[in-house]
Design a protein around this motif. Structure first.
Motif, PDB file in Angstrom:
ATOM      1  N   THR A 103       0.829  -1.202   0.000  1.00  0.00           N
ATOM      2  CA  THR A 103       0.000   0.000   0.000  1.00  0.00           C
ATOM      3  C   THR A 103       0.868   1.258   0.000  1.00  0.00           C
ATOM      4  OG1 THR A 103      -1.793  -1.156   1.140  1.00  0.00           O
ATOM      5  CG2 THR A 103      -1.828   1.244   1.243  1.00  0.00           C
ATOM      6  N   GLN A 104       1.932   1.247   0.804  1.00  0.00           N
ATOM      7  CA  GLN A 104       2.849   2.388   0.830  1.00  0.00           C
ATOM      8  C   GLN A 104       3.504   2.605  -0.527  1.00  0.00           C
ATOM      9  OE1 GLN A 104       1.809   4.212   3.555  1.00  0.00           O
ATOM     10  NE2 GLN A 104       3.911   4.893   3.352  1.00  0.00           N
ATOM     11  N   ARG A 105       3.894   1.513  -1.157  1.00  0.00           N
ATOM     12  CA  ARG A 105       4.492   1.612  -2.499  1.00  0.00           C
ATOM     13  C   ARG A 105       3.491   2.183  -3.497  1.00  0.00           C
ATOM     14  NH1 ARG A 105       8.029  -4.007  -3.028  1.00  0.00           N
ATOM     15  NH2 ARG A 105       9.567  -3.465  -1.414  1.00  0.00           N
ATOM     16  N   LYS A 135       0.990   4.238  -2.750  1.00  0.00           N
ATOM     17  CA  LYS A 135       0.859   5.680  -2.436  1.00  0.00           C
ATOM     18  C   LYS A 135       1.991   6.472  -3.071  1.00  0.00           C
ATOM     19  CE  LYS A 135      -1.550   5.323   1.971  1.00  0.00           C
ATOM     20  NZ  LYS A 135      -1.445   5.422   3.423  1.00  0.00           N
TER      21      LYS A 135
END
Length: 115
Positions: free
Chosen positions: A106-108, A110
């Protein structure tokens, strides 16, 4: 030579989120699930929102492992198709997927969508 515009640029697929692989895993089956998800999503374009990416990742995980991470509270499950030898072979550590691997993806997403 003409410059590529965003409309001309090739669409990024979900596979970009899976590289590089994490340095740490929960159990032996986790690496096989990671690679399965990368392969299954290798032809799927990255959706325009993080929520859509997250939903797609969770659906692919559910399909690959047969577990809904949001509903199943188990810490780990055994899946024969991910058993390739070793002490925890075939074991998928759901807790690691909930707490570390899905948040990493998910961070990637974003970071990718912010550009």
């Amino acid at each position: 030579m003409a410059h590529e515009t965003p409309a001309d640029a090739p669409a990024m697929t979900m596979a970009v989120l899976f590289d590089p692989e994490p340095e740490r895993w929960g159990l032996r089956g986790d690496t096989h699930v990671w690679r399965t998800l990368r392969e299954r999503l290798s032809h799927t374009e990255v959706p325009p929102s993080v929520d859509d990416v997250t939903a797609l990742l969770r659906a692919a995980f559910d399909q690959a492992v047969g577990v809904d991470l949001a509903r199943d509270e188990s810490e780990a499950v055994y899946r024969k198709e991910y058993a390739h030898g070793g002490m925890s072979s075939g074991m998928v550590h759901l807790k690691t997927w909930r707490e570390r691997l899905m948040p990493l993806l998910t961070q990637r997403a974003k970071a990718l969508l912010a550009h």
